[in-house]
Design an enzyme around this catalytic site. Sequence first.
Site, mmCIF file in Angstrom:
data_model
loop_
_atom_site.group_PDB
_atom_site.id
_atom_site.type_symbol
_atom_site.label_atom_id
_atom_site.label_comp_id
_atom_site.label_asym_id
_atom_site.label_seq_id
_atom_site.Cartn_x
_atom_site.Cartn_y
_atom_site.Cartn_z
ATOM 1 C CG ASP A 130 -19.034 -29.116 36.983
ATOM 2 O OD1 ASP A 130 -19.688 -28.902 37.636
ATOM 3 O OD2 ASP A 130 -19.523 -30.398 35.820
ATOM 4 C CE1 TYR A 190 -19.704 -35.299 32.287
ATOM 5 C CE2 TYR A 190 -18.340 -33.081 33.284
ATOM 6 C CZ TYR A 190 -19.887 -34.319 32.986
ATOM 7 O OH TYR A 190 -20.908 -33.736 33.952
ATOM 8 C CE LYS A 218 -20.666 -32.484 38.021
ATOM 9 N NZ LYS A 218 -20.035 -32.374 36.149
ATOM 10 C CG HIS A 259 -21.994 -37.601 37.627
ATOM 11 N ND1 HIS A 259 -20.737 -38.453 36.752
ATOM 12 C CD2 HIS A 259 -22.765 -37.262 37.191
ATOM 13 C CE1 HIS A 259 -20.946 -37.137 35.265
ATOM 14 N NE2 HIS A 259 -22.325 -36.645 35.719
HETATM 15 P P1 NDP Z 1 -25.127 -26.741 28.291
HETATM 16 O O1 NDP Z 1 -26.871 -26.274 28.841
HETATM 17 O O2 NDP Z 1 -24.442 -26.059 29.403
HETATM 18 O O3 NDP Z 1 -25.553 -26.333 27.038
HETATM 19 C C1 NDP Z 1 -24.365 -26.557 25.875
HETATM 20 C C2 NDP Z 1 -24.608 -26.455 24.516
HETATM 21 O O4 NDP Z 1 -25.183 -24.762 24.147
HETATM 22 C C3 NDP Z 1 -23.419 -26.615 23.201
HETATM 23 O O5 NDP Z 1 -24.270 -27.112 22.310
HETATM 24 C C4 NDP Z 1 -23.181 -25.736 23.507
HETATM 25 O O6 NDP Z 1 -22.499 -25.647 22.141
HETATM 26 C C5 NDP Z 1 -24.261 -24.444 22.859
HETATM 27 N N1 NDP Z 1 -23.661 -23.069 23.871
HETATM 28 C C6 NDP Z 1 -23.197 -22.816 24.578
HETATM 29 N N2 NDP Z 1 -23.252 -21.583 24.265
HETATM 30 C C7 NDP Z 1 -24.177 -21.068 23.554
HETATM 31 C C8 NDP Z 1 -24.628 -19.815 23.368
HETATM 32 N N3 NDP Z 1 -24.066 -18.265 24.421
HETATM 33 N N4 NDP Z 1 -25.395 -19.301 22.490
HETATM 34 C C9 NDP Z 1 -25.880 -20.384 21.798
HETATM 35 N N5 NDP Z 1 -25.690 -22.164 21.955
HETATM 36 C C10 NDP Z 1 -24.598 -22.290 23.298
HETATM 37 O O7 NDP Z 1 -25.456 -27.578 28.524
HETATM 38 P P2 NDP Z 1 -24.330 -28.894 29.175
HETATM 39 O O8 NDP Z 1 -25.094 -30.256 29.026
HETATM 40 O O9 NDP Z 1 -23.208 -28.835 28.580
HETATM 41 O O10 NDP Z 1 -24.436 -28.200 30.961
HETATM 42 C C11 NDP Z 1 -23.060 -27.373 31.542
HETATM 43 C C12 NDP Z 1 -22.142 -28.614 32.467
HETATM 44 O O11 NDP Z 1 -23.021 -29.400 33.419
HETATM 45 C C13 NDP Z 1 -21.646 -29.927 31.130
HETATM 46 O O12 NDP Z 1 -20.383 -29.539 30.869
HETATM 47 C C14 NDP Z 1 -21.326 -30.579 32.704
HETATM 48 O O13 NDP Z 1 -20.364 -29.698 32.978
HETATM 49 C C15 NDP Z 1 -22.060 -30.014 33.813
HETATM 50 N N6 NDP Z 1 -23.348 -31.663 33.752
HETATM 51 C C16 NDP Z 1 -23.157 -32.389 34.696
HETATM 52 C C17 NDP Z 1 -24.815 -33.363 33.887
HETATM 53 C C18 NDP Z 1 -24.888 -34.311 35.980
HETATM 54 O O14 NDP Z 1 -25.009 -34.497 35.593
HETATM 55 N N7 NDP Z 1 -23.858 -33.833 37.177
HETATM 56 C C19 NDP Z 1 -24.944 -33.561 33.283
HETATM 57 C C20 NDP Z 1 -24.525 -32.312 32.106
HETATM 58 C C21 NDP Z 1 -24.147 -31.958 32.285
HETATM 59 P P3 NDP Z 1 -20.462 -24.606 21.572
HETATM 60 O O15 NDP Z 1 -20.229 -25.436 22.960
HETATM 61 O O16 NDP Z 1 -20.736 -26.092 20.555
HETATM 62 O O17 NDP Z 1 -20.665 -23.596 21.767
#
Ligand code: NDP
Length: 287
Positions: free
Chosen positions: A49, A54, A79, A112
Amino acid sequence: MNYALLDSYECYNGVEIPKIGLGVFLMKDENELIEAIKSAVEFGYRHFDTAKIYENEEYVAKGLKEAGISREDIFLTSKVWNYDQGYEETKIAFQETLDKLETDYLDLYLIHWPVEKFVDTWRAMIELYEAGKIRAIGVSNFQIHHLKELKNEGLLQPMINQIETHPEFPQNELHDYMKENGIIHEAWGPLGQGKSELLIHPILAEIGQKYFKTPAQVVLRWHLERGIVIIPKSVHRNRIKENSELDDFTLTQEDMDRIASLNTETRYGGDPDNQERLRATSTKPIK
Ligand code: NDP
């Protein structure tokens, strides 16, 4: 074989979307992203995704190429960003996204955010879908009233709505509306984006101990039990693996009820009804 990564939900047009994908928001470092994608593909992820905003669509393409996976084996989402919305603009933005992703179709293209011109954007997306350039079309950050607006236009309905969802913000009302209307619920920020103490909450730790699972895995399993698509983001190989190991346990109704008690109605991301924010992001910055 990780069966959780092979499992999918069926959109109302018959397209299958893998239940688990890798989100790549904030992955701006080319090498880090390429390595994350290579690890994910190795573990069995087939769903990625991204989004124009991004600024990493090219790196996603590179990562997939280096991972040596064929295009048809991947479910790829992008998006259309706010300042590219509108009928003609969306078509141009879509082609730019295809070029950056080095492909000639998308599996899923999403609006988006519901900025003012979203109905015009949607008309362009329907045309691209009908021309076979997108396998499934959807929206993101749409509230019930936005979904109703599209319905009232008499247009094709979105197959998916990607919205902020986690135990502190479960989106119960919107979830039920989408279920009733055959729209798949996809969670962004499924782990709460690391913006709260969610993943150290004792309730999640206690539930996890019963199944030898981490709090993150408990949260991700909770989404799957609700019938939601998840796209957790991580740049860490061990977490990418951890976030996909979800098919060897299930949660009981009592576990689900305890997780439901974590609801604080707290959004960590933007509010889709904040018109000021939507307007501010609808103007293309001058380079
Ligand atoms: P997430 O809820 O996926 O959280 C990501 C965070 O959690 C990062 O800091 C990561 O750190 C940490 N993390 C990941 N796995 C673990 C684990 N097993 N244990 C502890 N910490 C963990 O947030 P996102 O905002 O990234 O959401 C996911 C995806 O959704 C995005 O990447 C994007 O593709 C999409 N998105 C869409 C939006 C929209 O408006 N449509 C808005 C925001 C996101 P680290 O990387 O250091 O492991």
